[in-house]
Design a protein around this motif. Structure first.
Motif, short mmCIF file in Angstrom:
data_model
loop_
_atom_site.label_atom_id
_atom_site.label_comp_id
_atom_site.label_asym_id
_atom_site.label_seq_id
_atom_site.Cartn_x
_atom_site.Cartn_y
_atom_site.Cartn_z
N CYS A 1 0.82 -1.22 0.00
CA CYS A 1 0.00 0.00 0.00
C CYS A 1 0.85 1.26 0.00
O CYS A 1 0.32 2.37 -0.08
CB CYS A 1 -0.94 0.01 1.20
SG CYS A 1 -0.11 -0.02 2.80
N TRP B 1 0.94 5.03 4.57
CA TRP B 1 0.02 4.47 5.56
C TRP B 1 0.75 4.33 6.90
O TRP B 1 1.94 4.07 6.94
CB TRP B 1 -0.50 3.12 5.08
CG TRP B 1 -1.51 3.26 3.98
CD1 TRP B 1 -1.28 3.79 2.74
CD2 TRP B 1 -2.87 2.90 4.02
NE1 TRP B 1 -2.44 3.77 2.01
CE2 TRP B 1 -3.43 3.23 2.77
CE3 TRP B 1 -3.69 2.33 4.98
CZ2 TRP B 1 -4.77 3.00 2.47
CZ3 TRP B 1 -5.01 2.10 4.68
CH2 TRP B 1 -5.55 2.43 3.44
N THR C 1 -1.24 -0.55 10.08
CA THR C 1 -1.96 -0.91 8.85
C THR C 1 -1.76 -2.39 8.55
O THR C 1 -0.69 -2.94 8.79
CB THR C 1 -1.42 -0.07 7.67
OG1 THR C 1 -1.74 1.30 7.89
CG2 THR C 1 -2.00 -0.52 6.34
N ASP D 1 -6.49 0.70 7.85
CA ASP D 1 -5.86 1.47 8.91
C ASP D 1 -6.81 1.41 10.10
O ASP D 1 -7.85 2.08 10.12
CB ASP D 1 -5.65 2.93 8.48
CG ASP D 1 -5.15 3.82 9.61
OD1 ASP D 1 -4.96 3.33 10.75
OD2 ASP D 1 -4.97 5.02 9.37
N HIS E 1 -3.14 3.47 -3.44
CA HIS E 1 -3.36 3.46 -1.99
C HIS E 1 -2.75 4.70 -1.34
O HIS E 1 -3.35 5.28 -0.42
CB HIS E 1 -2.79 2.19 -1.36
CG HIS E 1 -3.65 0.99 -1.59
ND1 HIS E 1 -4.82 0.77 -0.91
CD2 HIS E 1 -3.50 -0.06 -2.43
CE1 HIS E 1 -5.36 -0.36 -1.32
NE2 HIS E 1 -4.58 -0.89 -2.23
N TYR F 1 -4.93 7.47 0.72
CA TYR F 1 -4.63 7.77 2.12
C TYR F 1 -4.28 9.25 2.30
O TYR F 1 -4.70 9.88 3.26
CB TYR F 1 -3.50 6.90 2.67
CG TYR F 1 -3.48 6.97 4.16
CD1 TYR F 1 -4.32 6.16 4.92
CD2 TYR F 1 -2.70 7.90 4.83
CE1 TYR F 1 -4.37 6.26 6.29
CE2 TYR F 1 -2.73 8.00 6.21
CZ TYR F 1 -3.57 7.18 6.93
OH TYR F 1 -3.62 7.29 8.29
#
Length: 135
Positions: free
Chosen positions: A72, A76, A80, A94, A124, A128
């Motif tokens: 990802c 993150w 996660t 998350d 991703h 985020y």
């Protein structure tokens, strides 16, 4: 080198995520709130994320160390967890923000020489980043 599915007689549960977005969202919700499901003991679900070998839990990538490299991307936060699939699919969670991102694709439809790893990480990371700016 032979593929696992071939070695197991053409059937294997290790090939990734195969479901609908709705069912994967329900599954992710069970991972966030184990008490809401009645199939597995909560301790089993918790152990999936805590019993690690490298950056892998029992079936999931788990981001517990800033040196870990998850599919990802690096944006993150620690804590996660998620999983990827051979065709490019992915699900990342998350738990602190209760954010779930599901990406369903068939990146191998036109061949296996794709840039899905980069696409998945970028997607991703962008989601985020957008989400964290709103909170």
């Amino acid at each position: 080198m032979m593929k696992k599915t071939y070695q197991l007689g053409q059937v294997s549960g290790s090939a990734g995520l195969f479901s609908t977005a709705s069912n994967l969202a329900r599954f992710a919700n069970y991972m966030l709130y184990p008490e809401t499901q009645g199939v597995l003991p909560e301790t089993i679900i918790e152990s999936v994320l805590t019993e690690k070998r490298g950056n892998r839990g029992l079936g999931f990538q788990v981001y517990q160390d800033s040196e870990d490299c998850l599919a990802c991307g690096k944006s993150w936060p620690l804590g996660t967890f998620g999983h990827t699939g051979f065709t490019g699919t992915s699900l990342f969670v998350d738990p602190k923000e209760e954010l779930v991102v599901i990406f369903l694709t068939n990146a191998v439809h036109f061949g296996r020489n794709t840039k899905i790893k980069e696409i998945r990480s970028t997607l991703h990371s962008l989601i985020y980043s957008f989400y964290s700016k709103r909170s």
